[in-house]
Design a protein around this motif. Structure first.
Motif, PDB file in Angstrom:
ATOM      1  N   VAL A  91       0.822  -1.211   0.000  1.00  0.00           N
ATOM      2  CA  VAL A  91       0.000   0.000   0.000  1.00  0.00           C
ATOM      3  C   VAL A  91       0.856   1.261   0.000  1.00  0.00           C
ATOM      4  O   VAL A  91       2.012   1.251   0.432  1.00  0.00           O
ATOM      5  N   VAL A  92       0.254   2.336  -0.509  1.00  0.00           N
ATOM      6  CA  VAL A  92       0.785   3.694  -0.362  1.00  0.00           C
ATOM      7  C   VAL A  92      -0.196   4.451   0.520  1.00  0.00           C
ATOM      8  O   VAL A  92      -1.408   4.286   0.400  1.00  0.00           O
ATOM      9  N   PHE A  93       0.331   5.278   1.418  1.00  0.00           N
ATOM     10  CA  PHE A  93      -0.534   6.089   2.277  1.00  0.00           C
ATOM     11  C   PHE A  93      -0.989   7.344   1.538  1.00  0.00           C
ATOM     12  O   PHE A  93      -0.235   7.924   0.759  1.00  0.00           O
ATOM     13  N   GLN A  94      -2.208   7.778   1.798  1.00  0.00           N
ATOM     14  CA  GLN A  94      -2.626   9.124   1.435  1.00  0.00           C
ATOM     15  C   GLN A  94      -2.678   9.929   2.724  1.00  0.00           C
ATOM     16  O   GLN A  94      -3.173   9.451   3.742  1.00  0.00           O
ATOM     17  N   ASP A 163       0.431  -2.319  -6.955  1.00  0.00           N
ATOM     18  CA  ASP A 163       1.057  -3.508  -7.542  1.00  0.00           C
ATOM     19  C   ASP A 163       2.293  -3.889  -6.727  1.00  0.00           C
ATOM     20  O   ASP A 163       3.153  -3.049  -6.438  1.00  0.00           O
ATOM     21  N   LYS A 164       2.410  -5.159  -6.380  1.00  0.00           N
ATOM     22  CA  LYS A 164       3.532  -5.620  -5.562  1.00  0.00           C
ATOM     23  C   LYS A 164       4.868  -5.591  -6.303  1.00  0.00           C
ATOM     24  O   LYS A 164       5.929  -5.705  -5.684  1.00  0.00           O
ATOM     25  N   GLU A 165       4.842  -5.436  -7.621  1.00  0.00           N
ATOM     26  CA  GLU A 165       6.098  -5.414  -8.364  1.00  0.00           C
ATOM     27  C   GLU A 165       6.869  -4.108  -8.172  1.00  0.00           C
ATOM     28  O   GLU A 165       8.062  -4.048  -8.465  1.00  0.00           O
ATOM     29  N   ASN A 333       1.367   3.520 -12.912  1.00  0.00           N
ATOM     30  CA  ASN A 333       1.392   2.928 -14.255  1.00  0.00           C
ATOM     31  C   ASN A 333       2.153   3.820 -15.229  1.00  0.00           C
ATOM     32  O   ASN A 333       2.934   3.327 -16.056  1.00  0.00           O
ATOM     33  N   LEU A 334       1.951   5.125 -15.139  1.00  0.00           N
ATOM     34  CA  LEU A 334       2.676   6.051 -16.015  1.00  0.00           C
ATOM     35  C   LEU A 334       4.173   6.020 -15.719  1.00  0.00           C
ATOM     36  O   LEU A 334       5.003   6.105 -16.634  1.00  0.00           O
TER      37      LEU A 334
END
Length: 376
Positions: A91-94, A163-165, A333-334
């Protein structure tokens, strides 16, 4: 559970921070997640100017506080009523928790969540109170996160699954700098192909705004800062023109070069001087987008007749006006496509023992983004 965390006990310490050491790395107690909360093992935490503003007392917060609001990690436990994320998710935090229920969240503006703002003001979580304590006394959460630590308990609405990658130390920067900078361009201003854009202040947010302007297809991108080194990096990242803000003729040179001014000027330095520069270089019908975070007692003045007669605009941009569950995966993704090279903004990975010196480097402008890696 016991863990290491960086605590700010008192703001306004003298520099260099490497000597005064405003951040103390201590062993703290962390409660497990309550209802609608998750426990995250921290993978990376960015050193941001918003953290620095708390450390240097520009922005008052409820102290003592475990610092850190830009970060990423792996979920290792979930509380009751959490069913849409699970152990093992990355996860990323907001940094503005979304309650999903208040009027602002309901209208698609989670960056302005009203319930989150009330919790942030007290240093607690939406669920009430703190999960952190030191020597038996509660410690505040920074923006409902406190990721300059080995672990964090946060509200479910604070995390966005990714994404875990993507390596977690790289992912951390998407939690603030990328959202705030790219989002200010894409969401707040909605820059279009062919627009002329200026970015004033080339820190992490500013350089992400520059990358966002490149992505949007801005025809001309003017980068303005007092650091020649950062101006050089801006040219490498896509700025078409650069100006040193310390030049007393900077504003006039921009107006002449653009035949009247820019369509959008992004204030990303968190300084009133930068805000004034942005307003002064607007063309008729132009917009200032304020994405920096100046000291709370600072003020900015303008001529209302000019605002009306020239139809100028001043827009605030909190968290890049992002909807994080939509925008963070999109920006990642970008990045992976090579169209948003935010990895070029990461200067170093550091440990707890380098935190105070890291904020010295951030203060003097010699770095863009350092990432604390709590587990080495």
């Amino acid at each position: 559970m016991k863990m290491k965390a960086a605590i700010l006990f008192e703001a306004g310490a003298s520099q260099p921070y490497a000597e005064s050491r405003p951040l103390r790395v201590e062993e703290v107690d962390l409660e497990g997640p309550h209802d609608n909360e998750v426990l995250v093992r921290i993978g990376g935490a960015g050193l941001c100017h918003s953290d620095l503003s708390v450390i240097n007392a520009s922005i008052p917060r409820a102290l003592p506080m475990v610092m850190g609001h830009e970060g990423s990690g792996e979920i290792v436990d979930v509380g009751k009523n959490v069913h849409d994320v699970e152990v093992g998710d990355h996860v990323v935090f907001q940094f503005r928790t979304s309650c999903g229920r208040c009027r602002r969240c309901a209208e698609g503006r989670p960056a302005l969540c009203e319930i989150s703002a009330k919790a942030k003001a007290t240093g607690g979580l939406i669920g009430g109170g703190s999960r952190l304590s030191f020597e038996g006394k509660p410690i505040s959460h920074h923006s409902g996160i406190s990721c300059m630590a080995e672990y964090a308990v946060v509200d479910r609405g604070t995390v966005v699954v990714i994404d875990k990658e993507l390596p977690l130390d790289e992912a951390a920067i998407f939690g603030c700098a990328v959202m705030t900078g790219v989002g200010a361009v894409a969401n707040t201003a909605r820059v279009r192909a062919g627009d002329t854009v200026a970015v004033v202040g080339l820190g992490g947010v500013g350089l992400n705004a520059l990358l966002g302007a490149v992505l949007a297809g801005a025809e001309r991108i003017l980068a303005i800062d007092i650091s020649d080194e950062k101006l050089g990096l801006a040219r490498q990242l896509g700025a078409t023109e650069t100006y040193n803000a310390s030049d007393e003729d900077c504003v006039q040179k921009v107006i002449e070069a653009t035949s009247g001014g820019v369509d959008f000027a992004f204030e990303t330095a968190g300084a009133i001087g930068a805000m004034q520069t942005c307003y002064d270089i607007l063309r008729t019908g132009g917009r200032v987008v304020a994405a920096g975070l100046p000291p709370t007692k600072s003020s900015f003045s303008f001529k209302p007749a000019q605002l009306v007669g020239e139809e100028r605009g001043i827009l605030g941009s909190s968290m890049g006006s992002c909807v994080p569950i939509r925008d963070i995966p999109r920006y990642i993704n970008l990045y992976r496509q090579g169209r948003l090279p935010v990895d070029r903004l990461i200067d170093a990975r550091i440990g707890f023992d380098e935190l105070n010196a890291g904020f010295d480097k951030l203060t003097d402008g010699s770095v863009v983004r350092q990432i604390l890696v709590p587990h080495g």
